[in-house]
Design a protein around this motif. Structure first.
Motif, PDB file in Angstrom:
ATOM      1  N   UNK A 257       1.384   6.625  14.976  1.00 29.03           N
ATOM      2  CA  UNK A 257       0.567   5.607  14.325  1.00 29.03           C
ATOM      3  C   UNK A 257      -0.893   5.799  14.666  1.00 29.03           C
ATOM      4  N   UNK A 258      -1.684   4.752  14.428  1.00 29.49           N
ATOM      5  CA  UNK A 258      -3.111   4.853  14.733  1.00 29.49           C
ATOM      6  C   UNK A 258      -3.940   4.920  13.473  1.00 29.49           C
ATOM      7  N   UNK A 259      -5.194   5.287  13.663  1.00 28.37           N
ATOM      8  CA  UNK A 259      -6.154   5.142  12.581  1.00 28.37           C
ATOM      9  C   UNK A 259      -6.147   6.304  11.580  1.00 28.37           C
ATOM     10  N   UNK A 260      -6.115   7.544  12.104  1.00 28.62           N
ATOM     11  CA  UNK A 260      -6.404   8.678  11.216  1.00 28.62           C
ATOM     12  C   UNK A 260      -5.289   9.716  11.177  1.00 28.62           C
ATOM     13  N   UNK A 261      -4.960  10.165   9.993  1.00 30.89           N
ATOM     14  CA  UNK A 261      -3.978  11.247   9.834  1.00 30.89           C
ATOM     15  C   UNK A 261      -4.521  12.543  10.443  1.00 30.89           C
TER      16      UNK A 261
ATOM     17  N   UNK B 199      11.706  17.366  15.323  1.00 26.84           N
ATOM     18  CA  UNK B 199      12.236  15.993  15.417  1.00 26.84           C
ATOM     19  C   UNK B 199      13.291  15.754  14.349  1.00 26.84           C
ATOM     20  N   UNK B 200      14.106  14.735  14.570  1.00 22.37           N
ATOM     21  CA  UNK B 200      15.074  14.336  13.561  1.00 22.37           C
ATOM     22  C   UNK B 200      14.458  13.304  12.624  1.00 22.37           C
ATOM     23  N   UNK B 201      13.592  12.457  13.174  1.00 18.69           N
ATOM     24  CA  UNK B 201      12.973  11.396  12.384  1.00 18.69           C
ATOM     25  C   UNK B 201      11.542  11.183  12.857  1.00 18.69           C
ATOM     26  N   UNK B 202      10.633  10.973  11.908  1.00 16.53           N
ATOM     27  CA  UNK B 202       9.249  10.647  12.260  1.00 16.53           C
ATOM     28  C   UNK B 202       8.911   9.323  11.589  1.00 16.53           C
ATOM     29  N   UNK B 203       8.543   8.354  12.404  1.00 11.20           N
ATOM     30  CA  UNK B 203       8.213   7.019  11.903  1.00 11.20           C
ATOM     31  C   UNK B 203       6.695   6.896  11.844  1.00 11.20           C
ATOM     32  N   UNK B 204       6.175   6.618  10.678  1.00 12.37           N
ATOM     33  CA  UNK B 204       4.716   6.522  10.508  1.00 12.37           C
ATOM     34  C   UNK B 204       4.308   5.055  10.441  1.00 12.37           C
ATOM     35  N   UNK B 205       3.199   4.731  11.116  1.00 16.72           N
ATOM     36  CA  UNK B 205       2.689   3.355  11.056  1.00 16.72           C
ATOM     37  C   UNK B 205       1.194   3.335  11.247  1.00 16.72           C
TER      38      UNK B 205
ATOM     39  N   UNK C 165      -2.009   1.999  -4.741  1.00 15.37           N
ATOM     40  CA  UNK C 165      -3.315   1.390  -4.478  1.00 15.37           C
ATOM     41  C   UNK C 165      -3.351   0.987  -3.007  1.00 15.37           C
ATOM     42  N   UNK C 166      -4.472   1.253  -2.319  1.00 15.37           N
ATOM     43  CA  UNK C 166      -4.543   0.879  -0.900  1.00 15.37           C
ATOM     44  C   UNK C 166      -5.501  -0.289  -0.677  1.00 15.37           C
ATOM     45  N   UNK C 167      -6.111  -0.806  -1.736  1.00 23.39           N
ATOM     46  CA  UNK C 167      -7.018  -1.952  -1.610  1.00 23.39           C
ATOM     47  C   UNK C 167      -8.138  -1.659  -0.624  1.00 23.39           C
ATOM     48  N   UNK C 168      -8.389  -2.619   0.252  1.00 28.57           N
ATOM     49  CA  UNK C 168      -9.457  -2.451   1.247  1.00 28.57           C
ATOM     50  C   UNK C 168      -8.968  -1.852   2.556  1.00 28.57           C
ATOM     51  N   UNK C 169      -7.733  -1.324   2.599  1.00 25.21           N
ATOM     52  CA  UNK C 169      -7.179  -0.775   3.851  1.00 25.21           C
ATOM     53  C   UNK C 169      -8.020   0.378   4.357  1.00 25.21           C
ATOM     54  N   UNK C 170      -8.037   0.512   5.665  1.00 27.25           N
ATOM     55  CA  UNK C 170      -8.646   1.695   6.271  1.00 27.25           C
ATOM     56  C   UNK C 170      -7.821   2.894   5.812  1.00 27.25           C
ATOM     57  N   UNK C 171      -8.433   3.784   5.050  1.00 24.41           N
ATOM     58  CA  UNK C 171      -7.677   4.904   4.472  1.00 24.41           C
ATOM     59  C   UNK C 171      -8.575   6.130   4.475  1.00 24.41           C
ATOM     60  N   UNK C 172      -8.295   7.014   5.419  1.00 27.80           N
ATOM     61  CA  UNK C 172      -9.129   8.191   5.610  1.00 27.80           C
ATOM     62  C   UNK C 172      -8.970   9.145   4.420  1.00 27.80           C
ATOM     63  N   UNK C 173     -10.079   9.394   3.714  1.00 24.14           N
ATOM     64  CA  UNK C 173     -10.004  10.240   2.512  1.00 24.14           C
ATOM     65  C   UNK C 173      -9.512  11.651   2.842  1.00 24.14           C
ATOM     66  N   UNK C 174      -9.990  12.212   3.961  1.00 23.75           N
ATOM     67  CA  UNK C 174      -9.584  13.592   4.305  1.00 23.75           C
ATOM     68  C   UNK C 174      -8.119  13.662   4.721  1.00 23.75           C
TER      69      UNK C 174
ATOM     70  N   UNK D 278      -0.889   5.189   7.638  1.00 23.72           N
ATOM     71  CA  UNK D 278       0.094   5.132   6.545  1.00 23.72           C
ATOM     72  C   UNK D 278      -0.598   5.217   5.186  1.00 23.72           C
ATOM     73  N   UNK D 279      -1.840   4.728   5.124  1.00 24.32           N
ATOM     74  CA  UNK D 279      -2.454   4.566   3.801  1.00 24.32           C
ATOM     75  C   UNK D 279      -2.796   5.880   3.085  1.00 24.32           C
ATOM     76  N   UNK D 280      -3.254   6.903   3.797  1.00 27.94           N
ATOM     77  CA  UNK D 280      -3.386   8.196   3.104  1.00 27.94           C
ATOM     78  C   UNK D 280      -2.041   8.703   2.562  1.00 27.94           C
ATOM     79  N   UNK D 281      -0.955   8.397   3.262  1.00 21.01           N
ATOM     80  CA  UNK D 281       0.374   8.770   2.737  1.00 21.01           C
ATOM     81  C   UNK D 281       0.645   8.011   1.438  1.00 21.01           C
ATOM     82  N   UNK D 282       0.387   6.699   1.484  1.00 21.20           N
ATOM     83  CA  UNK D 282       0.638   5.896   0.276  1.00 21.20           C
ATOM     84  C   UNK D 282      -0.273   6.336  -0.874  1.00 21.20           C
ATOM     85  N   UNK D 283      -1.530   6.604  -0.543  1.00 21.66           N
ATOM     86  CA  UNK D 283      -2.442   7.031  -1.611  1.00 21.66           C
ATOM     87  C   UNK D 283      -1.963   8.342  -2.229  1.00 21.66           C
ATOM     88  N   UNK D 284      -1.451   9.247  -1.385  1.00 23.13           N
ATOM     89  CA  UNK D 284      -0.971  10.532  -1.914  1.00 23.13           C
ATOM     90  C   UNK D 284       0.212  10.324  -2.850  1.00 23.13           C
ATOM     91  N   UNK D 285       0.902   9.182  -2.703  1.00 19.25           N
ATOM     92  CA  UNK D 285       2.017   8.866  -3.611  1.00 19.25           C
ATOM     93  C   UNK D 285       1.550   8.088  -4.835  1.00 19.25           C
TER      94      UNK D 285
END
Ligand code: AMP
Length: 378
Positions: free
Chosen positions: A184-188, A202-208, A222-231, A212-219
């Motif tokens: 987790x944390x701020x930046x991918x 690993x068998x499983x990687x849990x993202x938080x 919309x991420x709204x005003x969330x902190x979402x690192x463009x890079x 998470x928002x760059x992952x969601x944006x890549x899908x």
């Protein structure tokens, strides 16, 4: 890696021991002594072997010998812990004799962070042998972590450095299964190296967290005003492609109007975030799913909070994960920094198998990169 067992007879010798006493201070008092305590096994073992010690550490990022970066409070604190006097040497030219001496903040020397050869040589001249126990500084090539080694004939890793390396490399090499990584944390981009490494083993990687928002944006969400690192969007897309089946993203989240302890928490099952809101925590469904993975794990590695855990309305997700990590029967390893701070905040930090003392260093090691401070001790 050479360890204290390889040093031979050090009785009567002076050892320069690089420790990581970069501890938080408030009004001249140590407020968290975990790093000091973590160095005690090495200090005690070397003293039992009859060595005299010159402890060297940095504290913060001083620019010009500012008094608030003095190690004096740490020397006093250590003296109480080891039950002996710990004299503080103001500089390299005035190191007193004594069983345990601490050198003033090594970053008061401008050559330290430049790995200046002259400083390295002057440090080396102060000792018969060298031990590095500063895992938190082992990823930096500085005079007291790298340069000094060639000027002292005999060198080794201390017990803390040894344990950190053995534990962290051990969870990649031969983990109890399933191996669950929580990232987790701020930046991918800060964590992509470690995500890649865990995609292999690993068998499983849990993202938080905000990452998470760059992952969601890549899908395409919309991420709204969330902190979402463009890079972070491109690496996130690639990790999702490679990690199909292993990577888990939040299924719900807690939104707020602003990054503030006064913001009202709004739980949402919709991944799309409205424009006037931001995602600030994983939601209760995600917390439950992640806790179940952690409970069933053989090994858990955790780095990075699940949300803005410093803000009470958005701490529940990180708390749920912290409680699950504390309660599981799995071997649990926590990378330093914010996850350690979160566990301490919830009073769970004593229920972890191994709490790393180095955030950056533990990530680099897990990414498969060599640590300069470790390389020179081979
Ligand atoms: P890191 O240093 O990368 O582990 O990030 C930790 C920081 O990320 C903490 O200070 C958290 O408050 C912050 N953080 C985690 N999730 C979020 C989020 N969803 N929105 C804003 N900040 C977050």
């Amino acid at each position: 890696m050479r360890t204290l067992d390889d040093l031979g007879d050090v009785s009567g010798q002076r050892g320069l021991v690089r420790v990581d006493f970069n501890v938080p201070l408030k009004d001249g008092e140590v407020t968290d002594d975990a790093r000091i305590r973590a160095a005690l096994p090495t200090i005690e073992e070397l003293r039992e072997k009859g060595a005299r010690l010159l402890l060297v550490s940095h504290l913060g990022r001083p620019k010009d010998r500012e008094p608030e970066f003095s190690l004096a409070p740490v020397a006093e604190y250590l003296a109480d812990l080891v039950g002996t006097q710990v004299a503080l040497a103001p500089d390299l030219d005035s190191v007193p004799d004594g069983d345990v001496v601490m050198l003033e903040n090594i970053r008061f020397e401008p050559g330290e962070t430049k790995n200046d050869p002259e400083l390295a040589q002057r440090l080396g001249a102060l000792a018969d042998f060298y031990v590095n126990d500063a895992f938190g500084a082992a990823h930096r090539a500085h005079a007291s972590t790298v340069g000094v080694v060639e000027h002292v004939g005999n060198s080794a890793a201390g017990r803390l450095l040894q344990r950190e390396v053995e534990t962290l490399t051990g969870i990649l090499a031969d983990p109890g299964r399933p191996l669950v990584a929580i990232v987790g944390g701020a930046k991918v981009t800060d964590k992509i190296g470690v995500i890649d490494a865990f995609l292999e083993v690993a068998d499983t990687i849990l993202i938080g967290g905000a990452m998470s928002y760059p992952f969601f944006r890549s899908q395409g969400h919309e991420v709204g005003g969330s902190l979402c690192e463009a890079e972070g969007v491109e690496p996130a897309a690639r990790a999702l492609e490679q990690g199909a089946g292993k990577l888990r993203l939040p299924v719900d989240h807690v939104l707020g109007k602003e990054f503030s302890a006064d913001a009202e928490p709004i739980t949402s099952d919709e991944i799309d975030v409205p424009e006037d809101l931001m995602g600030l925590d994983i939601g209760p469904k995600t917390a439950e799913l992640y806790a179940a993975e952690i409970k069933a794990a053989g090994t858990v590695f955790w780095n990075g909070p699940m949300g803005a855990f410093e803000l009470a309305p958005f701490a529940a997700g990180t708390r749920a994960v912290a409680e699950a990590v504390a309660a599981t029967d799995a071997v649990t390893v926590v990378g330093g920094g914010d996850s350690a701070a979160a566990l301490a905040q919830f009073g769970l930090d004593d229920q972890i198998t191994h709490m790393s003392t180095g955030g950056g260093a533990s990530l680099q090691l897990l990414e498969g990169k060599t640590l300069p401070g470790l390389e020179v001790l081979q």
